[in-house]
Design an enzyme around this catalytic site. Structure first.
Site, PDB file in Angstrom:
ATOM      1  N   CYS A 169      29.907  12.065  -7.678  1.00 21.04           N
ATOM      2  CA  CYS A 169      28.359  11.720  -7.962  1.00 21.04           C
ATOM      3  C   CYS A 169      27.662  12.707  -7.241  1.00 21.04           C
ATOM      4  O   CYS A 169      27.350  12.494  -6.137  1.00 21.04           O
ATOM      5  CB  CYS A 169      28.006  10.481  -7.803  1.00 21.04           C
ATOM      6  SG  CYS A 169      26.415  10.163  -8.577  1.00 21.04           S
TER       7      CYS A 169
ATOM      8  N   CYS B  97      21.554  15.514 -13.098  1.00 22.38           N
ATOM      9  CA  CYS B  97      22.922  15.237 -12.851  1.00 22.38           C
ATOM     10  C   CYS B  97      23.603  16.289 -12.115  1.00 22.38           C
ATOM     11  O   CYS B  97      23.875  17.388 -12.667  1.00 22.38           O
ATOM     12  CB  CYS B  97      23.688  14.783 -14.299  1.00 22.38           C
ATOM     13  SG  CYS B  97      25.422  14.154 -14.087  1.00 22.38           S
TER      14      CYS B  97
END
Length: 332
Positions: A89, A252
């Site tokens: 992530c 992201c």
């Protein structure tokens, strides 16, 4: 039984990050990939309890710090969010490293640099601090590549689409402007939340990506809606869908990595070029292809992503088994 978790809450480029600084379970495994499997098998209730309602929400994500498995590494990171226990992530790493440094939870062997182990592999991190505040974090991510091209789907409400799938630590169905999709400004947030699961399901029916070096990293999890930039100085814009009902407020990190691999495969982005990626809310990450490489026999890139995170508060969270919603819940 009541379990207590001491959390540092904040956000990276607008998307939430919850660093669980106290209460992490002891995990078995010789590396973070094996520890991830152990967590999923025995402790996934911690993820759902901390990320789902009533203690979290549809966008909630975060992670835990662990001692590294390998000599020469500074820290291990395990990620949690509503969509699962991710291999990697990017926005989460930027936030977790920022909060950990600002609160003295990690002491890197070399100031300004961190070697971190994550389930997807090993990543190098550089950071800048000023007066005790982390002002930027740059992740040199795992090797990223294009896994599939030209998957044809037909989804009600958006029409026929040709989808490519790329990996940047997670697998992304990349939707470029085509047909009835002319750009993000023509889609509302509710339309993205409605259409994205349909696109993901349609691609999943035809293709299941599997990482060439780690078969535990498999399956399409995210949908990236690509678009031209909106703000001055940006290279591109995106909206990333994840979980069941979430649009990433940040650009992201793993999505930016996947998109750079995608553009490099098309010959549209070269090594060393800056790639300024805007999010759905126009926050930004600065990406760059550090080098080209091979992932087994697959051409790949080593991407880097830079961003900034902000601590918003400290939070002591209880998960009490006498609470009927101790494992959390989602409203569908």
């Amino acid at each position: 039984m009541r379990h207590t978790f001491f959390c540092i809450d904040g956000h990276t480029a607008g998307n939430p990050v919850r660093l669980v600084a106290g209460g992490a379970p002891l995990l078995k495994g010789a590396n973070m990939s094996e520890r991830r499997q152990d967590f999923l098998a025995r402790f996934d209730w911690i993820r759902t309890g901390l990320c789902f309602e009533p203690r979290g929400h549809d966008m909630m994500s975060g992670g835990f710090l662990y001692p590294p498995c390998k000599e020469g590494s500074d820290v291990g990171i395990l990620f949690i969010e509503t969509s699962g226990c991710l291999p990697m992530c990017g926005h989460g790493t930027i936030g977790i490293i920022t909060f950990a440094l600002e609160h003295g939870l990690i002491s890197p062997a070399q100031t300004g640099r961190i070697r971190a182990e994550v389930p997807a592999g090993e990543i190098d991190i550089s950071y800048e601090m000023e007066n005790g505040r982390v002002t930027s974090v740059r992740i040199t991510n795992v090797a990223s590549y294009v896994a599939a091209k030209g998957i044809k789907i037909d989804v009600e409400g958006i029409g026929p689409l040709s989808i490519d799938v790329a990996y940047g630590g997670n697998y992304y169905a990349i939707v470029e402007p085509q047909g009835r999709y002319t750009g993000l400004d023509d889609l509302t947030a509710s339309e993205i939340l409605t259409l994205s699961p349909k696109i993901r399901s349609a691609v999943r029916e035809q293709f299941t990506p599997v990482h060439p070096l780690d078969p535990t990293i498999t399956g399409l999890s995210h949908v990236l809606w690509a678009d031209v930039p909106k703000g001055d100085g940006a290279s591109a814009r995106n909206a990333v869908f994840y979980g069941d009902k979430a649009i990433d407020r940040s650009p992201c990190g793993t999505g930016t990595s996947a998109r750079m691999a995608h553009l490099a495969d098309k010959g549209l982005l070269d090594t060393g070029e800056s790639f300024v990626h805007e999010s759905y809310i126009q926050s930004r990450f600065i990406g760059r292809i550090e080098e080209k490489t091979m992932l087994g026999d697959i051409p790949a890139i080593i991407p880097s992503v830079e961003g900034t995170a902000y601590n918003t508060g400290l939070n002591t969270v209880w998960i009490d088994s006498s609470d009927p919603f101790w494992k959390g819940f989602q409203v569908t």
